[in-house]
Write a protein that holds these residues in place. Structure first.
Motif, PDB file in Angstrom:
ATOM      1  N   PHE A  19      36.786  24.522  30.815  1.00  0.00           N
ATOM      2  CA  PHE A  19      36.901  25.282  32.051  1.00  0.00           C
ATOM      3  C   PHE A  19      38.309  25.163  32.605  1.00  0.00           C
ATOM      4  N   ILE A  20      38.852  26.289  33.031  1.00  0.00           N
ATOM      5  CA  ILE A  20      40.202  26.317  33.568  1.00  0.00           C
ATOM      6  C   ILE A  20      40.249  27.175  34.826  1.00  0.00           C
ATOM      7  N   GLN A  21      41.139  26.796  35.733  1.00  0.00           N
ATOM      8  CA  GLN A  21      41.365  27.612  36.912  1.00  0.00           C
ATOM      9  C   GLN A  21      42.313  28.737  36.519  1.00  0.00           C
ATOM     10  N   GLY A  22      41.991  29.948  36.928  1.00  0.00           N
ATOM     11  CA  GLY A  22      42.840  31.071  36.573  1.00  0.00           C
ATOM     12  C   GLY A  22      42.493  32.315  37.361  1.00  0.00           C
ATOM     13  N   ASP A  23      43.395  33.276  37.276  1.00  0.00           N
ATOM     14  CA  ASP A  23      43.262  34.542  37.995  1.00  0.00           C
ATOM     15  C   ASP A  23      42.789  35.616  37.020  1.00  0.00           C
ATOM     16  N   ALA A  24      41.617  36.188  37.263  1.00  0.00           N
ATOM     17  CA  ALA A  24      41.067  37.221  36.381  1.00  0.00           C
ATOM     18  C   ALA A  24      41.971  38.444  36.307  1.00  0.00           C
ATOM     19  N   CYS A  25      42.800  38.634  37.315  1.00  0.00           N
ATOM     20  CA  CYS A  25      43.699  39.794  37.331  1.00  0.00           C
ATOM     21  C   CYS A  25      45.020  39.519  36.612  1.00  0.00           C
ATOM     22  N   ALA A  26      45.193  38.296  36.112  1.00  0.00           N
ATOM     23  CA  ALA A  26      46.445  37.940  35.425  1.00  0.00           C
ATOM     24  C   ALA A  26      46.145  36.961  34.298  1.00  0.00           C
ATOM     25  N   LEU A  27      45.193  37.303  33.454  1.00  0.00           N
ATOM     26  CA  LEU A  27      44.818  36.427  32.342  1.00  0.00           C
ATOM     27  C   LEU A  27      45.902  36.431  31.266  1.00  0.00           C
ATOM     28  N   ASP A  28      46.177  35.279  30.719  1.00  0.00           N
ATOM     29  CA  ASP A  28      47.188  35.135  29.671  1.00  0.00           C
ATOM     30  C   ASP A  28      46.498  35.282  28.319  1.00  0.00           C
ATOM     31  N   ALA A  29      46.453  36.509  27.823  1.00  0.00           N
ATOM     32  CA  ALA A  29      45.738  36.784  26.578  1.00  0.00           C
ATOM     33  C   ALA A  29      46.354  36.042  25.401  1.00  0.00           C
ATOM     34  N   ALA A  30      47.665  35.893  25.405  1.00  0.00           N
ATOM     35  CA  ALA A  30      48.321  35.199  24.297  1.00  0.00           C
ATOM     36  C   ALA A  30      47.875  33.750  24.230  1.00  0.00           C
ATOM     37  N   ALA A  31      47.711  33.111  25.373  1.00  0.00           N
ATOM     38  CA  ALA A  31      47.299  31.709  25.405  1.00  0.00           C
ATOM     39  C   ALA A  31      45.806  31.553  25.160  1.00  0.00           C
ATOM     40  N   LEU A  32      45.030  32.495  25.658  1.00  0.00           N
ATOM     41  CA  LEU A  32      43.575  32.389  25.540  1.00  0.00           C
ATOM     42  C   LEU A  32      43.074  32.761  24.148  1.00  0.00           C
ATOM     43  N   GLY A  33      43.735  33.717  23.514  1.00  0.00           N
ATOM     44  CA  GLY A  33      43.274  34.193  22.218  1.00  0.00           C
ATOM     45  C   GLY A  33      42.246  35.293  22.365  1.00  0.00           C
ATOM     46  N   LYS A  34      41.570  35.608  21.252  1.00  0.00           N
ATOM     47  CA  LYS A  34      40.590  36.704  21.258  1.00  0.00           C
ATOM     48  C   LYS A  34      39.171  36.153  21.211  1.00  0.00           C
ATOM     49  N   PHE A  35      38.252  36.938  21.770  1.00  0.00           N
ATOM     50  CA  PHE A  35      36.873  36.513  21.915  1.00  0.00           C
ATOM     51  C   PHE A  35      35.913  37.565  21.373  1.00  0.00           C
ATOM     52  N   HIS A  36      34.757  37.101  20.938  1.00  0.00           N
ATOM     53  CA  HIS A  36      33.728  38.025  20.460  1.00  0.00           C
ATOM     54  C   HIS A  36      32.966  38.651  21.615  1.00  0.00           C
ATOM     55  N   VAL A  37      32.944  37.961  22.755  1.00  0.00           N
ATOM     56  CA  VAL A  37      32.297  38.520  23.947  1.00  0.00           C
ATOM     57  C   VAL A  37      33.005  38.013  25.195  1.00  0.00           C
ATOM     58  N   VAL A  38      33.164  38.910  26.153  1.00  0.00           N
ATOM     59  CA  VAL A  38      33.664  38.559  27.482  1.00  0.00           C
ATOM     60  C   VAL A  38      32.543  38.843  28.475  1.00  0.00           C
ATOM     61  N   HIS A  39      32.176  37.837  29.232  1.00  0.00           N
ATOM     62  CA  HIS A  39      31.087  37.921  30.214  1.00  0.00           C
ATOM     63  C   HIS A  39      31.688  37.852  31.609  1.00  0.00           C
ATOM     64  N   ALA A  40      31.310  38.796  32.473  1.00  0.00           N
ATOM     65  CA  ALA A  40      31.809  38.799  33.849  1.00  0.00           C
ATOM     66  C   ALA A  40      30.658  39.177  34.767  1.00  0.00           C
ATOM     67  N   ALA A  41      30.059  38.189  35.417  1.00  0.00           N
ATOM     68  CA  ALA A  41      28.897  38.416  36.272  1.00  0.00           C
ATOM     69  C   ALA A  41      29.286  38.389  37.742  1.00  0.00           C
ATOM     70  N   ASN A  42      28.947  39.453  38.459  1.00  0.00           N
ATOM     71  CA  ASN A  42      29.220  39.570  39.887  1.00  0.00           C
ATOM     72  C   ASN A  42      30.681  39.276  40.202  1.00  0.00           C
ATOM     73  N   LEU A  43      31.547  39.846  39.384  1.00  0.00           N
ATOM     74  CA  LEU A  43      32.983  39.568  39.489  1.00  0.00           C
ATOM     75  C   LEU A  43      33.807  40.761  39.951  1.00  0.00           C
ATOM     76  N   LEU A  44      33.560  41.944  39.391  1.00  0.00           N
ATOM     77  CA  LEU A  44      34.464  43.080  39.574  1.00  0.00           C
ATOM     78  C   LEU A  44      34.778  43.356  41.045  1.00  0.00           C
ATOM     79  N   CYS A  45      33.756  43.312  41.897  1.00  0.00           N
ATOM     80  CA  CYS A  45      33.969  43.636  43.309  1.00  0.00           C
ATOM     81  C   CYS A  45      34.437  42.446  44.123  1.00  0.00           C
TER      82      CYS A  45
END
Length: 328
Positions: free
Chosen positions: A201-227
């Motif tokens: 678990f890491i603290q981070g900003d969903a609007c500024a995710l570091d894709a290069a550091a995080l890498g690629k994923f088979h699934v991205v889950h975002a529950a009650n987040l967009l709004c």
């Protein structure tokens, strides 16, 4: 997670007299009550709390919204109960039960089911990204099928709670409101059949995710987040760099837009009118934005949720489930 405030669009009478129910007899994972003894009191397990201050504002509050609300002990307690209420007989101790229990586990199960239905992923060491992970229940549940799960949340308090759950076998204790300033205590634990070492678990900003550091994923889950994001389109724009080809993005959202969380109304996906006065629908815009990023809608549905404020007041909401697959 930036949890939806369904009171935003429920009539006040419903929000203030939310349905109560019971989870007695419901099997589940990981929450065991640890009551305080109150000598000579009929209200065993209850303790008086200090008078309400800013720390005591519920995350379901509409009048005092904002991201700082999620950096309080009150928020952590509400979310530990929200995510780990399975075996807490006090969650809803009545003979009428609301729909929407086990939301965090249910949405994780959807991700696992979708992964297992993808032939190309058979035998792969699956990676999952849980954006807006809150105290981590969905992340832990996805670890049943995924080799690695990364949970990200803007709230350091939530991240600290998730890390504690992952690393302390005895779990994390917390207090919750019974009535007025009366409190009881409980302990949340990761289910014993889950390998919590698969989660980080890491603290981070969903609007500024570091894709290069995080890498690629088979699934991205975002529950009650967009709004609950200041710029949801920035988050959506990062998905092509975060999701493997053929991978999934799974959103669950009530589209409960508020200026406390998304100050610039022009950044709302919907819930307002265009320059000509025509209403803008969140799902219609989401579908267009996701298509522009190479994602196709596979299915949609409804996912109810319940957040407890105290033993006779609950927030009930119904989020929109959308399952997207990266096709380009």
């Amino acid at each position: 997670a930036r949890t939806a405030k369904m009171a935003d669009f429920l009539p006040k009478s419903i929000a203030d007299a939310a349905v109560a129910g019971t989870v007695a007899g419901v099997t589940g994972f990981g929450l065991y009550l640890a009551y305080n003894a109150v000598t000579g009191s009929a209200a065993a397990g209850l303790a008086a709390a200090p008078e309400e201050d800013e720390e005591e504002v519920s995350t379901t509050s509409v009048s005092k919204g904002g991201h700082s609300l999620y950096e309080t002990d009150k928020a952590v307690s509400e979310y530990l109960m929200f995510h780990f209420h399975d075996q807490n007989k006090d969650f809803c101790p009545y003979d009428c039960a609301p729909t929407g229990l086990n939301f965090a586990k249910r949405t994780a199960d959807i991700c696992v089911d979708e992964l297992r239905k993808t032939p190309a992923f058979a035998g792969a060491k699956l990676r999952a990204l849980d954006v807006g992970c809150a105290v981590g229940r969905s992340s832990f549940e996805m670890a049943r099928a995924c080799h690695e799960v990364v949970g990200v949340d803007f709230s350091q308090k939530f991240v600290d709670a998730a890390v504690a759950l992952a690393t302390i076998p005895s779990g994390k204790s917390y207090s919750y409101t019974v009535e007025g300033v009366l409190k009881a205590s409980a302990t949340a634990r990761v289910p014993s059949d889950i390998d919590a070492t698969r989660c980080k678990f890491i603290q981070g900003d969903a609007c500024a995710l570091d894709a290069a550091a995080l890498g690629k994923f088979h699934v991205v889950h975002a529950a009650n987040l967009l709004c609950r994001l200041p710029n949801p389109r920035a988050f959506l724009a990062s998905l092509p760099d975060l999701v493997v080809d053929g991978g999934l993005a799974i959103f669950i959202s009530p589209y409960s837009w508020l200026k406390q969380y998304t100050p610039d109304q022009s950044k709302w996906l919907g819930g307002h009118s265009d320059a000509e006065g025509k209403p803008i629908d969140s799902f219609t815009v989401l579908r267009s934005v996701m298509a522009s990023h190479g994602f196709t809608l596979e299915r949609e549905g409804q996912e109810p949720f319940v957040i407890r404020e105290h033993r006779r007041k609950f927030q009930w909401g119904c989020s929109h489930l959308t399952v997207w697959r990266k096709t380009a």
